[in-house]
Design a protein around this motif. Structure first.
Motif, short mmCIF file in Angstrom:
data_model
loop_
_atom_site.label_atom_id
_atom_site.label_comp_id
_atom_site.label_asym_id
_atom_site.label_seq_id
_atom_site.Cartn_x
_atom_site.Cartn_y
_atom_site.Cartn_z
N ASP A 67 33.32 4.26 -31.10
CA ASP A 67 33.43 5.45 -30.25
C ASP A 67 33.41 5.11 -28.77
O ASP A 67 33.75 5.95 -27.93
CB ASP A 67 32.30 6.44 -30.57
CG ASP A 67 32.38 6.96 -32.00
OD1 ASP A 67 33.51 7.03 -32.51
OD2 ASP A 67 31.31 7.27 -32.58
N GLY A 68 32.96 3.91 -28.45
CA GLY A 68 32.91 3.50 -27.04
C GLY A 68 31.84 4.20 -26.24
O GLY A 68 31.94 4.31 -25.01
N ASN A 69 30.78 4.72 -26.88
CA ASN A 69 29.73 5.46 -26.18
C ASN A 69 28.56 4.58 -25.74
O ASN A 69 27.60 5.06 -25.15
CB ASN A 69 29.19 6.58 -27.08
CG ASN A 69 30.27 7.59 -27.43
OD1 ASN A 69 31.13 7.87 -26.59
ND2 ASN A 69 30.23 8.15 -28.63
N GLY A 70 28.62 3.29 -26.09
CA GLY A 70 27.52 2.40 -25.73
C GLY A 70 26.29 2.60 -26.58
O GLY A 70 25.19 2.20 -26.20
N ILE A 71 26.46 3.23 -27.74
CA ILE A 71 25.35 3.50 -28.65
C ILE A 71 25.90 3.57 -30.06
O ILE A 71 27.05 3.97 -30.29
CB ILE A 71 24.64 4.82 -28.25
CG1 ILE A 71 23.30 4.95 -28.98
CG2 ILE A 71 25.52 6.03 -28.51
CD1 ILE A 71 22.44 6.09 -28.43
N MET A 72 25.10 3.11 -31.03
CA MET A 72 25.56 3.15 -32.42
C MET A 72 24.40 3.44 -33.35
O MET A 72 23.23 3.32 -32.96
CB MET A 72 26.25 1.84 -32.81
CG MET A 72 25.34 0.63 -32.86
SD MET A 72 26.14 -0.83 -33.56
CE MET A 72 27.42 -1.13 -32.36
N LEU A 73 24.72 3.83 -34.57
CA LEU A 73 23.69 4.12 -35.56
C LEU A 73 22.87 2.87 -35.86
O LEU A 73 23.39 1.75 -35.85
CB LEU A 73 24.33 4.63 -36.85
CG LEU A 73 24.96 6.04 -36.82
CD1 LEU A 73 25.72 6.30 -38.10
CD2 LEU A 73 23.87 7.09 -36.62
N GLU A 117 23.11 -0.72 -26.44
CA GLU A 117 23.56 -2.12 -26.32
C GLU A 117 22.40 -3.02 -25.91
O GLU A 117 22.24 -4.13 -26.44
CB GLU A 117 24.69 -2.19 -25.29
CG GLU A 117 25.25 -3.59 -25.09
CD GLU A 117 26.34 -3.60 -24.02
OE1 GLU A 117 26.00 -3.94 -22.87
OE2 GLU A 117 27.49 -3.26 -24.34
N GLU A 118 21.60 -2.57 -24.97
CA GLU A 118 20.46 -3.36 -24.50
C GLU A 118 19.47 -3.61 -25.63
O GLU A 118 18.96 -4.73 -25.80
CB GLU A 118 19.77 -2.64 -23.34
CG GLU A 118 18.57 -3.39 -22.78
CD GLU A 118 17.84 -2.59 -21.72
OE1 GLU A 118 16.79 -3.06 -21.25
OE2 GLU A 118 18.32 -1.48 -21.36
N GLU A 119 19.19 -2.57 -26.44
CA GLU A 119 18.25 -2.72 -27.56
C GLU A 119 18.81 -3.65 -28.63
O GLU A 119 18.07 -4.44 -29.23
CB GLU A 119 17.95 -1.34 -28.15
CG GLU A 119 17.14 -0.45 -27.22
CD GLU A 119 17.13 1.00 -27.65
OE1 GLU A 119 16.34 1.78 -27.10
OE2 GLU A 119 17.94 1.37 -28.56
N PHE A 120 20.10 -3.57 -28.86
CA PHE A 120 20.73 -4.45 -29.83
C PHE A 120 20.58 -5.91 -29.40
O PHE A 120 20.21 -6.78 -30.21
CB PHE A 120 22.21 -4.09 -29.97
CG PHE A 120 23.00 -5.07 -30.80
CD1 PHE A 120 22.97 -5.02 -32.18
CD2 PHE A 120 23.77 -6.05 -30.18
CE1 PHE A 120 23.70 -5.94 -32.94
CE2 PHE A 120 24.50 -6.96 -30.92
CZ PHE A 120 24.47 -6.91 -32.31
N THR A 123 30.05 -8.40 -26.19
CA THR A 123 31.38 -8.32 -26.79
C THR A 123 31.30 -7.90 -28.26
O THR A 123 32.09 -7.08 -28.73
CB THR A 123 32.09 -9.69 -26.69
OG1 THR A 123 32.16 -10.07 -25.32
CG2 THR A 123 33.49 -9.62 -27.27
N VAL A 124 30.32 -8.46 -28.96
CA VAL A 124 30.13 -8.12 -30.38
C VAL A 124 29.79 -6.64 -30.52
O VAL A 124 30.32 -5.93 -31.39
CB VAL A 124 29.02 -9.00 -31.00
CG1 VAL A 124 28.65 -8.50 -32.40
CG2 VAL A 124 29.47 -10.45 -31.07
N PHE A 125 28.86 -6.17 -29.68
CA PHE A 125 28.44 -4.77 -29.74
C PHE A 125 29.62 -3.84 -29.44
O PHE A 125 29.84 -2.84 -30.15
CB PHE A 125 27.30 -4.52 -28.75
CG PHE A 125 26.73 -3.14 -28.81
CD1 PHE A 125 25.66 -2.85 -29.65
CD2 PHE A 125 27.25 -2.10 -28.03
CE1 PHE A 125 25.13 -1.58 -29.72
CE2 PHE A 125 26.73 -0.82 -28.09
CZ PHE A 125 25.66 -0.56 -28.93
N GLU A 126 30.36 -4.14 -28.40
CA GLU A 126 31.49 -3.27 -28.00
C GLU A 126 32.56 -3.22 -29.09
O GLU A 126 33.18 -2.17 -29.31
CB GLU A 126 32.08 -3.78 -26.69
CG GLU A 126 31.17 -3.54 -25.49
CD GLU A 126 31.70 -4.19 -24.22
OE1 GLU A 126 32.69 -4.95 -24.32
OE2 GLU A 126 31.13 -3.94 -23.14
#
Length: 923
Positions: free
Chosen positions: A186-192, A232-235, A178-181
């Motif tokens: 952008d909703g791409n499931g990936i962030m900087l 998300e998994e790595e986070f 939930t925190v990651f989302e």
């Protein structure tokens, strides 16, 4: 008993088995390449990979065996073994209980048990007769993994948990998702990576940015990818590895009955039985969950996951310092002579006493720290204006008027109780009168000038003197009508200077005193000490003697009992030796032990002695007054600081301290030999009467400053708890010289039991943000503590010689005859107490709990064993003669029969009965 030389070739010497050695099977250090345990899955995976454990036999032999968990999670296996493979195994379904520590007969009676680390030992009880498999891991970390994993597997059949399939469905993962989302705009499931680093830092401000980036690079490298973007998994993986404290995870699993979260019932029993919190309710527990749980789901459903539990343990609610002592908690209506008083020496200095200039900030600092006795060294100034300065320095002096105004402003900010002004008067008569007018104008009605009542025998109480300023100084004879007169000079520094000069002839210097200044002195008249016999006969209760450090030390060594008796009625002040040109401090404990109330300290000089002083006066709301022990106040009591062992009239206690871990230790200032790494260890110091003083230290943890795991337990006997302090000191182990990292000093009476965090202070006494020790505190009486015995309970009870209280004849027949009839009841009371304590020891042993366990914890353990496989109780709770007996319902194993018999022996009135019905499910 077999000696080490008789061990067979595949046995090992347990003396070489030290907890937390340099080579570990698994490590919880901050090195990025080492994976932390953060879930039940991690424990299971570790057990399936297997590791070497030591198997302990009742015959004192110890064998190395490699233990593994079957892939199907159904059995535990070990090799090599003389048994065939099918016999060298233990079915998980046969396990009844897993105990951490040396808590079985094998460990208690083993001749080598003392050489085995308590935190590395654990036992698996299996079969209907609870047969033990006693094991020793090579570190406390590994023992915790096996205990947590096995407990989970045993409970899994009773309470199926969905998170065994992986971490994806745990409450923690769902919250992190939930925190990651929410941050993934952008909703791409990936962030900087930069965004992920900042997000983790927001969730855990104690983490360093470099450590977070290193963890992301390690995770990506393991997946053979290199990018500045985080999935998300790595986070979630990075957060769990960086933010999971293994020692907190193991604690959570233990108290939650092998879940990965605490519900309100779990938390309630933890607070009651372990933390000693009284009158806890379910609503209070739900409120804690709402305030500390990070996930919305947890707050709504009423459970506390690992991150919320960690935050709760780090909160002020779990501080080691008793919150009751953060406010005035002691009787403040007793005479002033019955209190220790927070006192400053040379208050106007902020550097050493020879080079340091007078500085008004010295008064501000001391008064804000709760100081209740400050010094004014006053001399003649220009323009008929008295000044305050260090006479050994040519720096710009302070005007007395400005000093008085600052004192008036801050006098009662930290405390409303009386403030002593110790006046060092070196002014001419005209300027004395100017100073008097200034004091009256600035302080007004705060000045206490009421004449002492000859009909009284003791000084007024702090309560009666609230918000009053008391002047200590010389006084002209009351019967004289002179407007001025000669009095002896009591300036310590001037006297020492004259003694060191060549023309000193042994005569005391005299100064002139005006009547106006004399009249400001009421209940704190300075007089010289001659000897105790003369003082007890002729000294008035409103007169005070000052002792130099050297003189006070001599008297304390030669006449400790007389010093204590003298201080029951009169105030005494001790000041540091003038030879301390660096303004260092003596040990105040040496003089507190003799009852000296005003031990003046150089507040400008940090160090261990000032740590003791500051820590001591944290109690009683930091008001600057601490009630002395009753043995130092009661007229009929006897006390000597040189008492060896037990203090008459005081019950000794045993303090058990487990140093579990440290958090965020900074690199010592000025240390540069080892780069950024440190090798910390912890010293635990006990300060008090000489019989109580002790010190022990942990092992050194190599190259770990973020979360070093110590897992070491120490025991200290404390004979006079009211006069004892505990000092935790963290040092960096270095071959050049151990460097100071932090410390915390706390009075024994302010310790809170249970799992607590200790906030560390810097060398100058400031609290360091996020720098803590995680410890467990338990306090027992002498019968409930001590090392495990090597003999059985029945042998110990048969061999023990019981000590009875003896009454001493005083020679007055009438009184001796009256007290003679008390001998028999006293013996009966001692017999009753000893029998009850022996029964409690028996219950603890049969429950597999250490001596420091509480009766509540025994009852919780007992209740879990008295529930059958179909969740039906095997006993009935029956009240007989107001005592809750446990009667069997049908047949039960011999082990449980022994436990019930031991429980019955505890006797009436020994248990916390309100807890029993809830434990056993009764209304």
């Amino acid at each position: 008993m077999n000696s080490l030389s008789n061990l067979s070739s595949d046995t090992v010497d347990p003396s070489n088995q030290k907890c937390g050695g340099r080579k570990k099977t698994v490590s919880f250090s901050s090195m990025p390449s080492e994976k932390k345990i953060s879930s039940a899955n991690d424990c299971i995976s570790f057990m399936q990979a297997g590791c070497e454990l030591k198997k302990v036999r009742p015959n004192s032999r110890i064998y190395n065996r490699f233990f593994t968990l079957d892939v199907d999670l159904q059995a535990l296996r070990w090799e090599p073994s003389k048994k065939d493979l099918e016999k060298a195994k233990l079915d998980i379904s046969a396990i009844k209980e897993i105990r951490l520590g040396k808590n079985t007969e094998t460990f208690r009676n083993n001749g080598l048990a003392d050489q085995i680390c308590e935190d590395c030992a654990f036992s698996i009880l299996h079969g209907e007769n609870y047969e033990p498999l006693d094991l020793v891991a090579n570190s406390a970390d590994v023992a915790n993994i096996w205990v947590s994993g096995l407990r989970y597997l045993v409970s899994r059949s009773k309470q199926p948990l969905d998170f065994m399939e992986g971490n994806q469905n745990t409450p923690r993962f769902m919250w992190l998702k939930t925190v990651f989302e929410a941050a993934d705009v952008d909703g791409n499931g990936i962030m900087l990576e930069d965004t992920s680093v900042e997000l983790i830092k927001q969730l855990n401000p104690t983490l360093k940015e470099s450590k977070i980036r290193l963890k992301f690079k390690e995770i990506q490298k393991s997946k053979e990818k290199l990018t500045t973007r985080v999935t998300e998994e790595e986070f979630c993986e990075a957060f769990c590895e960086l933010c999971t404290r293994p020692e907190v995870y193991f604690l959570l699993v233990q108290i939650s009955k092998n879940k990965e979260y605490l519900d309100a019932d779990d938390l309630m029993l933890f607070l009651e039985a372990e933390q000693g919190v009284p009158h806890i309710t379910e609503d209070m527990c739900l409120d804690i969950i709402r305030r500390y749980e990070l996930s919305e789901e947890g707050r709504q459903k009423g459970f506390l996951a690992i991150d919320g539990f960690t935050q709760y343990l780090l909160s002020p609610e779990c501080d080691i310092f008793d919150p009751e002592q953060k406010k005035v908690a002691q009787d403040m209506t007793q005479p002033l002579s019955h209190y220790y008083i927070n006192a400053s020496h040379n208050t106007y200095l902020i550097e050493d006493q020879f080079r340091g200039p007078a500085d008004i900030n010295g008064y501000v600092r001391a008064l804000k720290m709760g100081c209740r006795s400050i010094e004014l060294d006053v001399s003649d100034g220009s323009d008929d204006e008295p000044i305050l300065c260090n006479r050994n320095n040519m720096a710009t002096p302070l005007s007395v008027r400005s000093v008085l105004e600052v004192i008036n402003k801050f006098a009662f900010v930290a405390s409303e109780y009386p403030l002593f002004l110790c006046l060092g008067n070196h002014c001419s008569l005209p300027q004395q009168r100017v100073m008097v007018q200034q004091m009256k104008k600035v302080f007004g009605s705060k000045l206490y000038t009421e004449a002492p009542l000859p009909s009284e025998s003791y000084l007024p109480s702090p309560e009666k003197l609230k918000n009053r300023i008391i002047v200590k100084g010389k006084k002209l004879p009351a019967e004289s009508d002179l407007l001025e007169g000669e009095v002896t000079d009591e300036d310590e520094e001037a006297e020492m200077s004259r003694r060191m000069s060549g023309d000193y002839n042994g005569e005391q210097k005299h100064v002139w005193l005006c009547r106006e200044l004399s009249d400001l002195v009421s209940i704190c008249k300075s007089v010289q000490h001659r000897d105790f016999e003369l003082s007890m006969k002729t000294q008035n209760y409103w007169e005070i003697c000052s002792f130099s450090e050297t003189e006070a030390s001599r008297i304390a060594n030669e006449y400790p009992e007389d010093f204590v008796n003298y201080n029951k009625r009169f105030l005494s002040r001790v000041y540091p030796s003038a030879m301390r040109i660096d303004s260092s401090n003596p040990n105040p404990q040496d003089f507190w032990n003799c009852g000296c109330q005003i031990v003046a300290m150089n507040f400008q000089t940090p160090g261990p002695m000032m740590d003791l002083h500051t820590g001591w006066f944290l109690q009683n709301g930091g008001c600057g007054y601490v009630l002395r022990p009753s043995v130092m106040r009661d007229e009929v009591s006897y006390f000597s600081a040189n008492t060896k062992g037990i203090v008459p009239g005081v019950s000794p206690l045993v303090l058990h301290i487990k140093i579990i871990s440290g958090q965020n230790f900074p690199k010592p200032k000025g240390a540069c030999a080892k780069g950024d790494v440190i090798d910390p260890y912890v010293c635990v110091e006990i300060h008090g009467i000489p019989a109580d003083c002790s010190e022990q230290r942990t092992k050194t943890v190599q190259q770990n400053s973020d979360n070093p795991i110590f897992d070491e337990t120490f025991e200290f006997q404390v004979n006079l708890p009211e006069l004892t302090m505990v000092r935790f000191v963290v040092l960096d182990d270095d071959y050049i010289g151990d460097e100071f990292i932090g410390q915390y000093t706390i009075p024994f009476e302010c310790l809170q039991p249970g799992y607590r965090h200790v906030p560390l202070r810097s060398f100058v006494g400031d609290i360091m943000e996020h720098v803590t020790l995680f410890v467990h505190i338990a306090i027992t009486n002498r019968s409930g503590g001590g090392k495990a015995q090597k003999r059985s309970l029945s042998v110990r009870m048969g061999k023990k010689v019981r000590e009875y209280t003896m009454l001493r004849n005083i020679g007055l027949k009438t009184i001796d005859d009256i007290f003679k009839i008390a001998v028999h009841p006293l013996r009966e009371a001692i017999d009753m107490r000893e029998n009850m304590q022996n029964a409690i020891v028996s219950v603890k042993e049969l429950c597999g709990l250490p001596p420091i366990a509480s009766l509540k914890q025994c009852l919780l353990t007992l209740s879990s064993r008295l529930i059958t496989s179909d969740s039906a109780p095997s006993v009935s709770l029956v009240m007989k003669d107001s005592f809750p007996y446990l009667e069997p319902l049908g047949t039960m194993p011999d082990v449980q029969k022994k436990m019930l018999a031991a429980y019955d022996l505890v006797g009436y009135g020994c248990c916390n009965f309100p807890l029993l019905p809830r434990i056993y499910g009764k209304p």
